[in-house]
Motif scaffolding. Sequence first.
Motif, short mmCIF file in Angstrom:
data_model
loop_
_atom_site.label_atom_id
_atom_site.label_comp_id
_atom_site.label_asym_id
_atom_site.label_seq_id
_atom_site.Cartn_x
_atom_site.Cartn_y
_atom_site.Cartn_z
N THR A 1 -27.11 50.25 -48.38
CA THR A 1 -27.65 48.90 -48.29
C THR A 1 -27.11 48.01 -49.41
OG1 THR A 1 -29.67 49.80 -47.32
CG2 THR A 1 -29.78 47.57 -48.19
N SER A 2 -26.99 48.55 -50.61
CA SER A 2 -26.55 47.77 -51.76
C SER A 2 -25.11 47.27 -51.62
CB SER A 2 -26.69 48.59 -53.04
OG SER A 2 -25.97 49.81 -52.93
N ALA A 3 -24.31 47.91 -50.78
CA ALA A 3 -22.91 47.52 -50.60
C ALA A 3 -22.69 46.66 -49.37
CB ALA A 3 -22.02 48.76 -50.51
N ARG A 4 -23.71 46.50 -48.54
CA ARG A 4 -23.52 45.88 -47.22
C ARG A 4 -23.27 44.37 -47.29
NH1 ARG A 4 -27.57 48.30 -44.19
NH2 ARG A 4 -26.01 49.94 -44.04
N GLU A 5 -24.07 43.67 -48.08
CA GLU A 5 -24.02 42.20 -48.07
C GLU A 5 -22.62 41.63 -48.34
OE1 GLU A 5 -25.68 38.34 -50.52
OE2 GLU A 5 -26.73 40.26 -50.73
N PRO A 6 -21.93 42.03 -49.42
CA PRO A 6 -20.60 41.44 -49.65
C PRO A 6 -19.59 41.77 -48.56
CG PRO A 6 -21.06 43.22 -51.22
CD PRO A 6 -22.33 42.92 -50.52
N SER A 7 -19.68 42.95 -47.99
CA SER A 7 -18.75 43.33 -46.92
C SER A 7 -19.00 42.52 -45.66
CB SER A 7 -18.87 44.82 -46.63
OG SER A 7 -18.50 45.60 -47.76
N VAL A 8 -20.25 42.34 -45.30
CA VAL A 8 -20.59 41.53 -44.12
C VAL A 8 -20.18 40.08 -44.35
CG1 VAL A 8 -22.52 40.60 -42.78
CG2 VAL A 8 -22.43 43.04 -43.31
N ARG A 9 -20.42 39.59 -45.55
CA ARG A 9 -20.03 38.21 -45.88
C ARG A 9 -18.51 38.01 -45.71
NH1 ARG A 9 -22.77 34.50 -49.00
NH2 ARG A 9 -24.26 36.13 -49.58
N ALA A 10 -17.73 38.99 -46.16
CA ALA A 10 -16.27 38.89 -46.04
C ALA A 10 -15.82 38.93 -44.59
CB ALA A 10 -15.62 40.03 -46.83
N ALA A 11 -16.49 39.77 -43.78
CA ALA A 11 -16.13 39.86 -42.36
C ALA A 11 -16.45 38.55 -41.64
CB ALA A 11 -16.88 41.02 -41.71
N ILE A 12 -17.58 37.93 -41.97
CA ILE A 12 -17.92 36.64 -41.37
C ILE A 12 -16.87 35.60 -41.74
CG2 ILE A 12 -19.60 34.75 -41.35
CD1 ILE A 12 -21.79 36.86 -41.86
N GLY B 1 -13.90 35.59 -39.73
CA GLY B 1 -14.08 35.23 -38.33
C GLY B 1 -14.29 36.40 -37.40
N LYS B 2 -14.72 37.55 -37.94
CA LYS B 2 -14.93 38.73 -37.11
C LYS B 2 -16.36 38.79 -36.59
CE LYS B 2 -10.77 39.66 -38.20
NZ LYS B 2 -9.68 39.45 -37.20
N HIS B 3 -16.52 39.35 -35.41
CA HIS B 3 -17.85 39.65 -34.91
C HIS B 3 -18.39 40.80 -35.76
CE1 HIS B 3 -16.83 37.11 -31.52
NE2 HIS B 3 -15.77 37.86 -31.28
N VAL B 4 -19.68 40.76 -36.09
CA VAL B 4 -20.24 41.73 -37.03
C VAL B 4 -21.45 42.43 -36.44
CG1 VAL B 4 -21.14 42.12 -39.34
CG2 VAL B 4 -19.47 40.30 -38.96
N TYR B 5 -21.41 43.74 -36.50
CA TYR B 5 -22.52 44.60 -36.09
C TYR B 5 -22.82 45.50 -37.28
CZ TYR B 5 -25.11 47.89 -33.04
OH TYR B 5 -26.07 48.67 -32.46
N ALA B 6 -24.10 45.67 -37.62
CA ALA B 6 -24.43 46.38 -38.85
C ALA B 6 -25.68 47.22 -38.71
CB ALA B 6 -24.62 45.37 -40.00
N GLU B 7 -25.75 48.23 -39.56
CA GLU B 7 -27.00 48.98 -39.70
C GLU B 7 -28.01 48.10 -40.42
OE1 GLU B 7 -28.92 51.38 -39.22
OE2 GLU B 7 -27.76 52.81 -38.05
N LYS B 8 -29.27 48.50 -40.34
CA LYS B 8 -30.29 47.77 -41.08
C LYS B 8 -30.67 48.59 -42.32
CE LYS B 8 -33.54 50.72 -40.30
NZ LYS B 8 -33.04 51.60 -41.33
N PRO B 9 -31.24 47.95 -43.35
CA PRO B 9 -31.47 46.50 -43.46
C PRO B 9 -30.16 45.75 -43.71
CG PRO B 9 -32.16 47.60 -45.46
CD PRO B 9 -31.80 48.69 -44.49
N LEU B 10 -30.11 44.52 -43.24
CA LEU B 10 -28.89 43.73 -43.34
C LEU B 10 -28.52 43.44 -44.79
CD1 LEU B 10 -26.69 42.05 -41.95
CD2 LEU B 10 -28.32 40.14 -41.85
N ALA B 11 -29.52 43.26 -45.64
CA ALA B 11 -29.30 42.97 -47.05
C ALA B 11 -30.46 43.54 -47.84
CB ALA B 11 -29.16 41.46 -47.27
N GLU B 12 -30.41 43.38 -49.16
CA GLU B 12 -31.47 43.91 -50.00
C GLU B 12 -32.66 42.97 -50.12
OE1 GLU B 12 -30.13 46.77 -53.32
OE2 GLU B 12 -28.67 45.13 -53.38
N THR B 13 -32.45 41.66 -49.83
CA THR B 13 -33.52 40.69 -49.95
C THR B 13 -33.54 39.76 -48.75
OG1 THR B 13 -32.18 39.01 -51.09
CG2 THR B 13 -33.23 40.71 -52.47
N LEU B 14 -34.70 39.15 -48.52
CA LEU B 14 -34.83 38.21 -47.42
C LEU B 14 -33.94 36.98 -47.59
CD1 LEU B 14 -36.14 37.12 -44.84
CD2 LEU B 14 -38.10 36.37 -46.23
#
Length: 379
Positions: free
Chosen positions: A89-100, A103-116
């Motif tokens: 979870t701690s590594a997910r947010e920056p990677s998802v941000r970079a994929a967005i 311009g890539k479609h993004v599918y991810a495990e939950k939780p999406l980030a560490e905070t709301l």
Amino acid sequence: MNQTIGVLLNGVTGRMGYRQHLLRSVLAIREQGGVALPDGTRVQLEPILAGRTAARVKELADRHGLTAWTTDVASALDDVQIYFDAQLTSAREPSVRAAIAAGKHVYAEKPLAETLPAALELAGLARDAGICHGVVHDKLFLPGLRKVRRLVDGGFFGRILSVRGEFGYWVFEGDWQDAQRPSWNYRAEDGGGIVLDMFCHWNYVLENLFGRVSAVTAKATTHIPRRWDEQGEEYAATADDAAYGIFELESGAIAQINSSWSTRVFRDELVEFQVDGTEGSAVAGLRRCRVQHRSATPKPVWNPDLPATEPFREQWQEVPDNAEFDNGFKAQWEEFVRDVVAGRQHRYDFFSAARGLQLAEAGLTSSAEGRRVELKPLA
């Protein structure tokens, strides 16, 4: 005409990333010839495996006859249309941000980030980028809960009064028997904790089957304070390993769900839900679902002086499958791919993921402050 979509799978060396997403979803889809579309054509997936340790990622690729693997996620984004994240979870947010941003479609495990706030920011970025975005909601694809969905849609329950859930099992401490969950799950500093993990699940289960959660009262605790990691080293368990929650729904129904990695199983399945309504009740697990209608409800009498003679479990009726139930993770992968091809939004999107984090944070606040916490609809 059939087509191929490139998929970058980041975090496949982890337990869930490998077993459920690579092995039982993406590779299973490849073996069946791709994702079937409504027009009769198919979409084949072309995976690139990604992870932090080259030797481990290469070993997985070689094991399954795949040639594309990398430790350079940023460069690999150029070669795919879908980015999938199953990292810590701690590594997910920056990677998802970079994929967005790419311009890539993004599918991810939950939780999406560490905070709301972080999850809401990612949801806004994904919306503004016009990409298809989704988060794993695997519990909704379980045969047991799909049968509950059928009962809800058919009006079986009447007015739903309550939902009671029991989830969990004993996770070994790791000293004299290996733990069956990764050690990071028990370290808050690494994004661990059963509230952050399971309350995200309970939010989408309750929201999609019974109604939005409007308030929560919860108690989170760490029953086992010391554990041993994958190298046999003792460490302090800083994350909660059990949580006991009461969830008030907008409909007026009350849900109570116990979540624990420190309990021994005395039930038919590792998770069970009992739904009680004015017209009938159901008990559902991962696969099975049994019902008792109002017209067939027996009339027990409380008498502690005599042994119970009622065969209570035999008084319930099995709900038939009436359909073929595929692996839940695979079924959602196929749905997400179809949404990407059709150019429509996935129904279990980043905003749904943010609502799950909202409930997790509210649960932790309730536990820390010893009070009921209301959840306002997210803007």
